[in-house]
Design a protein around this motif. Sequence first.
Motif: not given
Lengths: 366, 273
Positions: A178-189, A202-205, A208-216
Motif C-alpha cells: 500500500x505504501x509503495x503503491x501510494x508513492x507510485x500513484x503520487x508520481x503518476x499524477x 485511510x487518512x494517511x492516503x 499524503x496524496x491529495x492537493x485538496x481533501x474533502x472530509x465527509x
Amino acid sequence: MEYLTGEDMAEVILENVSKIFPGNVEAVKDVSIEILDKEFVVLVGSSGCGKSTTLRMVAGLEEVTSGEIQIDGKVVNDVPPKDRDIAMVFQNYALYPHMSVRQNMAFGLKLRRYDKKEIEQRVQEAAKILELEELLDRKPKALSGGQRQRVAVGRAIVRKPKVFLFDEPLSNLDAKLRNQMRAELALLHRKLESTIIYVTHDQVEAMTLGSKIVVMNKGRIQQVDSPLSIYEKPKNQFVAGFIGSPKMNFVKGEIENGLFKGNQVTCPLTDDQKNQITSTSCMLGIRPEHLRVEDQGIDNGSIKGEVRFVESYGYETFIHINVNDTLLIARSESGNQVKINSSISVGFKPSKAHFFDQNTEQTLTS
Amino acid sequence: MSGKFGKLILYLVLIAAACTFLYPFVWMLAGTLKPEAEIMTFSPLGSRYSLDSYKLMISKIPIFRSLFNSLLVSIISTVCVLFLCSMTGFALARLKFKGRSAIFAVILFTMVLPFQLTLIPLYVLMVKLGWVDTYAALIVPYTMSPFAILLFRQFFMAIPEELIDAARIDGLSDMGILFRLFWPLSKPALITVGIVHFMGIWNEALWPLIVVRKEEIMTMPQMVTLFAVSGQAEAQIGLQLAAAAVMILPIIIVYLFLQRYFIESMATSGLKG
C-alpha cells in the motif's frame, strides 16, 4: 508519455448534489465541490459517509437525485458513464478474468474503435510506466494483488480520460504494498498531470496524496481544504477527530477568566482565543503529538493522570493516560521511560489547543 | 485394519450401485448385437454378434429423417434457450425494475407445475395458431426454460458488481455486458444448460406424439415409440433396442465431450447459489 498525457481541461463541479436510495435512505446530502483541472482531490470519511456514492455519481454509475454534476463545463447528469470521458479504478481491481493484461487494457479503446496501432502504442506506453511489460500476456489470476492493481491503473490511463476516479484502490493491498503503491500513484499524477478524484477511508492516503481533501460524514461535507489546513484548522470536532493518528484528545470543560478547566486539564487561553471564544462551556481538543512531558510550565496547558499503558514503535512512543476514567494519548520521543500505573503530568502549548462548541461541535476559533 | 475393511465395504457398495445404473444400459447395447433368441437372458453375452438388428431397423423406419428432425429441433431450441434464458437471467440478476421479484417468483412457480397440466392448453394454443404438424410446434414451446433462467440468474448474481461497473465505463451496453462479459465468464453454466436442455428435448416423446402426425417431421423418440408400440417392429426386441441405442448415441457423444464443464457447473452453481 506522448500518448498518455492530455491537453484537455477537466474541471469537475458538483452543485448541491444529493442521492436518496429507495427506502428514503439519504446517502449524500447537498454536496458541492469544485475540482480544478489537474487537481488531486481526495474524498475521505468513515464507512457509509457517502464518499463512494458521490464518486459513483460522478462516474454515472448512480443517478443523481437532485443537483448538478459538470465535467469540463458540461452537465453530465444524464450522460451514460461511457460518454463522460472518465476512467475508474476499483477496490477489487475489477479486471476481466477471461482477458489477458493486454486485452484488459485495450478493451475500452477497442470498444471506442481506436486504430489497432494506436491501441498497441498506448498499451505499451502504459505498460512501460507501470512496469507491466513482462506481464502483458498473462491472465489476471496469474498476477499478484499489486500487479493486478497496476493493470487496473493501466486500463484507466490508456483511455487518456479527462478525469480519473479511484475508489479505495489500495484497500485490498497489504501495508507494505500500500505504501509503495501510494508513492507510485503520487508520481503518476505528477507524470500524467490529470484531474483525479480519489476515495479512501485511510487518512494517511488522504493527507499524503491529495492537493485538496474533502472530509465527509453522514452524507455531508464537513470541510474542504488543503491537507495541512485540515490538520491545523479543523472546522469541527468530527474533522479534528478523524484526521490525525492517534486521534485528537477531547476534554469537556468550562472557561473562566481566560482559563480552561475540565477533568484534570487546565489551559490558559491565548489572546487570540480569548477574543474569539464567547461561550463558557466548550470542548478542548489537543493532538497527541502536542501533549509532551517537556512542555510543562506555568504558561502552558497541563494534564495530570496515571499511565495506563505504553505503546512503543521504536521511533515514537504513545503514552495512554487515564484521567478520571477518560483515556488521553500523548506522543513522546522513543525511549521515554515511563512506568505503567505511575502518575504523570504532561503539558501543551495553548496555541496548539482547539476549542469546539459543545452543542454544534463547530470550532470556536479560526 | 478396520479402515481398510471399511473402505472395501464402501467400494463394494459403490460398485453395486454403479452396476444397477450401468447394467440395463450394457444389456440394451448387447441386445442390439445378439441373436433375437438370446436377448431375454440375464447375461449380456451372446453366442455371436452382428449388426442385423440395425440393418433391419434402417430398412423398416425412416430413422435418418427422424434423426435430422431431432437434431434440428433440439439444436434450434437449445440455442434459443441459451440466448433467451440468459437474457432473462441477466435481467433478473442485474437490472433494477419494478416487479422483478414477482416475475422471478412466477418463473420459479412454473417449475413445480407438471408438464401434463399445461399439455392441453398448450395443444389448444398450437391448434389455434395453426402450428400442428409443423416444426414450430416442436420448437417454440421449448424456447424458454425456468431451470435455465434460475441457473443463469444464480451464476450472474455471483459476478462482482464492480466488473459490471468497469464494463459500463469501458463502454459496454447491457447486451454487451451479457454477451461479451457474462457469457465468457459463465461457460460452465452455458454448457450445463445446453446439455440438460438438449437432452430433455432430444428425449421428449409425449409432446411430439400429440402435435405431430406427419412422418416427415417426426422426431426420433416419437418414431421409436411408434415403432415399438405400433407393430412395425413385429415384436422383435432386437429391433426396438437398436432404435433406442441409435437414439441415445448423440447424447452420449455430447456428454463425453463436455462432461468436465457439466460437472464443474453443477458443483459451482450449488456453491454460489
